[in-house]
Write an enzyme that holds these catalytic residues in place. Sequence first.
Site, PDB file in Angstrom:
ATOM      1  N   THR A   1       4.156   2.925   5.582  1.00  8.89           N
ATOM      2  CA  THR A   1       2.754   2.501   5.713  1.00  8.89           C
ATOM      3  C   THR A   1       2.046   3.492   6.632  1.00  8.89           C
ATOM      4  O   THR A   1       2.648   3.987   7.586  1.00  8.89           O
ATOM      5  CB  THR A   1       2.618   1.080   6.293  1.00  8.89           C
ATOM      6  OG1 THR A   1       1.250   0.883   6.708  1.00  8.89           O
ATOM      7  CG2 THR A   1       3.500   0.834   7.498  1.00  8.89           C
TER       8      THR A   1
ATOM      9  N   ASP B   1       2.346   0.071  12.083  1.00 13.81           N
ATOM     10  CA  ASP B   1       2.292  -1.251  12.719  1.00 13.81           C
ATOM     11  C   ASP B   1       3.602  -2.018  12.622  1.00 13.81           C
ATOM     12  O   ASP B   1       3.622  -3.238  12.637  1.00 13.81           O
ATOM     13  CB  ASP B   1       1.150  -2.078  12.104  1.00 13.81           C
ATOM     14  CG  ASP B   1       1.334  -2.294  10.608  1.00 13.81           C
ATOM     15  OD1 ASP B   1       2.221  -1.650  10.010  1.00 13.81           O
ATOM     16  OD2 ASP B   1       0.601  -3.103  10.029  1.00 13.81           O
TER      17      ASP B   1
ATOM     18  N   ARG C   1      -5.570  -1.510   9.170  1.00 19.50           N
ATOM     19  CA  ARG C   1      -5.536  -2.974   9.037  1.00 19.50           C
ATOM     20  C   ARG C   1      -5.940  -3.598  10.370  1.00 19.50           C
ATOM     21  O   ARG C   1      -7.040  -3.338  10.830  1.00 19.50           O
ATOM     22  CB  ARG C   1      -4.152  -3.447   8.595  1.00 19.50           C
ATOM     23  CG  ARG C   1      -4.194  -4.800   7.907  1.00 19.50           C
ATOM     24  CD  ARG C   1      -2.831  -5.179   7.377  1.00 19.50           C
ATOM     25  NE  ARG C   1      -2.448  -4.406   6.237  1.00 19.50           N
ATOM     26  CZ  ARG C   1      -2.781  -4.707   4.986  1.00 19.50           C
ATOM     27  NH1 ARG C   1      -3.489  -5.774   4.740  1.00 19.50           N
ATOM     28  NH2 ARG C   1      -2.399  -3.965   3.984  1.00 19.50           N
TER      29      ARG C   1
ATOM     30  N   ASP D   1       5.066  -4.275   6.272  1.00 21.61           N
ATOM     31  CA  ASP D   1       5.706  -5.514   6.743  1.00 21.61           C
ATOM     32  C   ASP D   1       5.731  -6.617   5.687  1.00 21.61           C
ATOM     33  O   ASP D   1       6.691  -7.382   5.620  1.00 21.61           O
ATOM     34  CB  ASP D   1       5.134  -6.001   8.078  1.00 21.61           C
ATOM     35  CG  ASP D   1       3.640  -6.249   8.026  1.00 21.61           C
ATOM     36  OD1 ASP D   1       3.021  -5.925   6.996  1.00 21.61           O
ATOM     37  OD2 ASP D   1       3.096  -6.778   9.013  1.00 21.61           O
TER      38      ASP D   1
ATOM     39  N   GLY E   1       0.838  -1.206   0.000  1.00 20.36           N
ATOM     40  CA  GLY E   1       0.000   0.000   0.000  1.00 20.36           C
ATOM     41  C   GLY E   1       0.865   1.245   0.000  1.00 20.36           C
ATOM     42  O   GLY E   1       1.853   1.305   0.725  1.00 20.36           O
TER      43      GLY E   1
ATOM     44  N   ASP F   1      -0.204   2.646   8.624  1.00 21.40           N
ATOM     45  CA  ASP F   1      -0.758   1.919   9.777  1.00 21.40           C
ATOM     46  C   ASP F   1       0.063   2.031  11.065  1.00 21.40           C
ATOM     47  O   ASP F   1      -0.443   1.755  12.149  1.00 21.40           O
ATOM     48  CB  ASP F   1      -0.908   0.427   9.437  1.00 21.40           C
ATOM     49  CG  ASP F   1      -1.828   0.195   8.246  1.00 21.40           C
ATOM     50  OD1 ASP F   1      -2.682   1.047   7.979  1.00 21.40           O
ATOM     51  OD2 ASP F   1      -1.685  -0.855   7.576  1.00 21.40           O
TER      52      ASP F   1
ATOM     53  N   ARG G   1       0.967  -5.029  -4.895  1.00 17.80           N
ATOM     54  CA  ARG G   1       1.131  -6.220  -4.060  1.00 17.80           C
ATOM     55  C   ARG G   1       1.306  -7.364  -5.067  1.00 17.80           C
ATOM     56  O   ARG G   1       0.509  -7.498  -5.990  1.00 17.80           O
ATOM     57  CB  ARG G   1      -0.103  -6.444  -3.194  1.00 17.80           C
ATOM     58  CG  ARG G   1      -0.489  -5.235  -2.334  1.00 17.80           C
ATOM     59  CD  ARG G   1      -1.513  -5.612  -1.291  1.00 17.80           C
ATOM     60  NE  ARG G   1      -2.247  -4.467  -0.748  1.00 17.80           N
ATOM     61  CZ  ARG G   1      -1.850  -3.705   0.262  1.00 17.80           C
ATOM     62  NH1 ARG G   1      -0.681  -3.927   0.839  1.00 17.80           N
ATOM     63  NH2 ARG G   1      -2.597  -2.711   0.699  1.00 17.80           N
TER      64      ARG G   1
HETATM   65  O1  F6P Z   1      -1.674  -1.010   4.954  1.00 18.60           O
HETATM   66  C1  F6P Z   1      -2.259   0.161   4.506  1.00 18.60           C
HETATM   67  C2  F6P Z   1      -3.757  -0.036   4.274  1.00 18.60           C
HETATM   68  O2  F6P Z   1      -4.283   1.182   3.811  1.00 18.60           O
HETATM   69  C3  F6P Z   1      -4.536  -0.555   5.483  1.00 18.60           C
HETATM   70  O3  F6P Z   1      -4.802   0.466   6.421  1.00 18.60           O
HETATM   71  C4  F6P Z   1      -5.743  -1.129   4.813  1.00 18.60           C
HETATM   72  O4  F6P Z   1      -6.320  -2.138   5.601  1.00 18.60           O
HETATM   73  C5  F6P Z   1      -5.193  -1.696   3.524  1.00 18.60           C
HETATM   74  O5  F6P Z   1      -3.967  -1.018   3.280  1.00 18.60           O
HETATM   75  C6  F6P Z   1      -6.092  -1.545   2.332  1.00 18.60           C
HETATM   76  O6  F6P Z   1      -5.511  -2.207   1.278  1.00 18.60           O
HETATM   77  P1  F6P Z   1      -5.927  -2.024  -0.242  1.00 18.60           P
HETATM   78  O7  F6P Z   1      -5.464  -0.671  -0.705  1.00 18.60           O
HETATM   79  O8  F6P Z   1      -5.242  -3.127  -0.943  1.00 18.60           O
HETATM   80  O9  F6P Z   1      -7.429  -2.096  -0.300  1.00 18.60           O
END
Ligand code: F6P
Length: 325
Positions: free
Chosen positions: A126, A130, A172, A103, A11, A128, A72
């Site tokens: 990120t 985390d 997340r 991570d 992300g 998050d 990803r």
């Molecule tokens: O890890 C960053 C994040 O924005 C999280 O907060 C969220 O759960 C996830 O990515 C969303 O992922 P995507 O953009 O693949 O929907």
Amino acid sequence: IKKIGVFTSGGDSPGMNAAIRAVVRTCAYMEIDCLGIYRGYEGMIDGDFIPLNARSVNNIINKGGTFLKSARCPEFRTPEGRQKAFDQLQSAGVDALVVIGGDGSLSGAEIFHAEHNIPYIGIPGTIDNDIFGTRYTLGFDTALNTVVEAIDKIRDTASSHHRLFFVEVMGRDVGHIALNAGVGAGAEEILIPEEDLGLDRLLDSLKRSKARGKSSSIVVVAEGDRTTGKNVYELKEYVEQHLPVYDVRVCVLGHMQRGGAPTCFDRVLASRMGVKAVEALLEGKTGFMAGIRDNDIILTPVSEAIKGHTKIDKELIRVSDIMTI
Ligand code: F6P
């Protein structure tokens, strides 16, 4: 080391561009080559590369997203995918990597290094927050400011209509964004995965708010919260059933939290981490992640950084409790 490859993965987060810029300019300063890898591990497998020099990264420190794009990549999870990526790097003459991501991205680099022995340093990008080994991840501060600004606006309409809003924020499976932005925006309640408040307490608190004559209520809910067993829409229904005095609305902030110009804090953090990453590689280090602790830029082995999530700030939970009197 003669050529460093830099890429963003997973992300996106605000500050990634500033980090790329810092890596590229530090390479230029140290008189080594820098190769940009588009679309994270996906672009690495495809050989989607671009040579970068100090001028390639003009005017990006202030931009959200990542100009190298991000992805990803399921193929990189396979040994065959990683072999392809390694072959591409070899033919491009890349002998070290800087990976900017969360991570999952750092774990990928760790496996890649174990298999192909290519030195790398990670930068935790990120929203998050985390990742263990850094007090702040890149983009967290910007996301907090974005969330607080959004909730301030929601508060305007909530208070004009005497409404209760459940505002779902990202993070997340952790509650750092919810807790920090919730305190910053003066939320009445904050629901996070790390602290089980239970539905009764939520109802009691909302009853108290009404009794004390509050004109609006904001409940910030971390997307990963499972403590009430309900998502924001189910929470709305539940409160409408049990406390019909409330007129309830839901707002899921979603991906707007990942965009926007990085704050000064994130730009400075990105710049410092970018310099540290290249310097560490040139010192012969590998398998570390740059992080910030007590305002020092430090290195933590990635194997440790990806092991544990950062702990939730208990003191902030207490502050939030006191503020909602
Ligand atoms: O890890 C960053 C994040 O924005 C999280 O907060 C969220 O759960 C996830 O990515 C969303 O992922 P995507 O953009 O693949 O929907």
